[in-house]
Design a protein around this motif. Structure first.
Motif: not given
Length: 325
Positions: A196-197, A213-214, A244-251, A258-271
């Motif tokens: 959210r947010g 959050p899980y 990446n499942a973690g605390n993002r220490p570089t920033f 838990v942040e996922s980068h979609l490789l074969d991405f195209h815009p999709v409906p999402l709420t």
């Protein structure tokens, strides 16, 4: 598969039944092996085959300070149990009062009188009754007394690992997705929703999704090759991804995500209510702090290239396998 949330919900005269009892967390290959034996016997005996499980997990009631994070939440557990071909699952509410039920009362009032059991299938390490007072030998004796037989099944092993929910939790927590997959009989996955947010609108237009959050079981902190399913039913879309499942220490952040980068991405409906299923296939590396965002970006590009080679190889192997068949 029918689901009953108490013994009172069973229709009058429901049975006879062949029963498998357990928490069934993960519905792993050991669980499915026992259920398949129970289903076979149910066919022989012209009986219904049912699973009996408990909600919440008994340890969360009896020892909440050491309660495990679950491999599968109850809705996912029921979906997986339905795939085994069971006629029904009975979800018994596990309360402090229920935990005081003597073993003999459980065998008589729940198994025989409530569920009309003619045969019960269980692992040979099974414990039940107040303070786990009884085991498989006591269950066999009680079955003789109350009119049902008991089939005890030995613990199975896969690749040298015992097939158990606790062992799967250990493998997932260590980031060993290969061993977890072998023990589960499928890749480890989690069900969630978008965080959210984060400015989610009617359509996802960037190829990155953060999960809400899980609270249940997650793999060890690190970077993984994954697949992300967005939505459900025929309209669901699945993307190859790097997570990446973690605390993002570089920033300098100290907030787990838990942040996922979609490789074969195209815009999709999402709420914020769109169902997501994230499947973990392979761990690429540990999470670490990089000297700059530029260095992090270069590593992400290497992670993406690694993942794309992985998916390409999987496609080649799948094509070869289909050609042979």
């Amino acid at each position: 598969m029918r689901v009953f949330r108490s013994l009172d919900q069973l229709p009058a005269g429901y049975g006879p039944t062949v029963i498998a009892i357990g928490n069934f967390d993960g519905v792993h290959c050991g669980h499915r092996w026992i259920i398949e034996h129970a289903r076979s016997r149910a066919r022989d005996l012209n009986a219904k085959c049912i699973a009996v499980t408990f909600d919440p997990h008994p340890v969360r009631v009896l020892r909440p300070d050491v309660a495990p994070r679950l491999i599968t939440t109850m809705p996912e557990r029921l979906r997986l149990l339905a795939e085994t071909g069971l006629d029904a699952t009975v979800v018994l509410p596990f309360t402090e009062e229920f935990s005081h039920l003597p073993a003999e009362v459980f065998a008589r009032d729940v198994l025989r009188q409530g569920l009309h059991a003619v045969e019960v299938h269980e692992g040979d390490s099974f414990r039940f009754g107040y303070q786990a007072q009884a085991g498989i030998h006591e269950l066999i004796a009680l079955g003789h007394e109350y009119g049902f037989t008991v089939a005890a099944h030995h613990l199975r092993t896969v690749r040298g690992f015992p097939v158990s929910s606790s062992q799967i939790r250990q493998r997932v927590a260590a980031g060993d997705m290969t061993a977890a997959r072998a023990l589960l009989g499928r890749p480890f996955s989690i069900l969630s929703k978008p965080a959210r947010g984060r400015g989610i609108g009617a359509e996802q237009t960037v190829p990155t999704i953060n999960l809400a959050p899980y609270r249940e079981l997650l793999p060890a902190i690190g970077v993984y090759i994954t697949r992300m399913k967005i939505g459900e039913g025929p309209a669901a879309l699945t993307f190859n991804s790097v997570t990446n499942a973690g605390n993002r220490p570089t920033f300098g952040a100290d907030s787990f995500a838990v942040e996922s980068h979609l490789l074969d991405f195209h815009p999709v409906p999402l709420t914020e209510e769109t169902p997501l299923e994230l499947t973990f296939l392979k761990r690429i590396r540990e999470e670490k702090r990089f000297p700059s965002p530029g260095a992090l970006k270069a590593q992400i590009l290497r992670d993406v290239a690694y993942a794309m080679r992985y998916f390409h190889l999987m496609q080649v192997l799948s094509t070869a396998k289909n050609a042979k068949s």
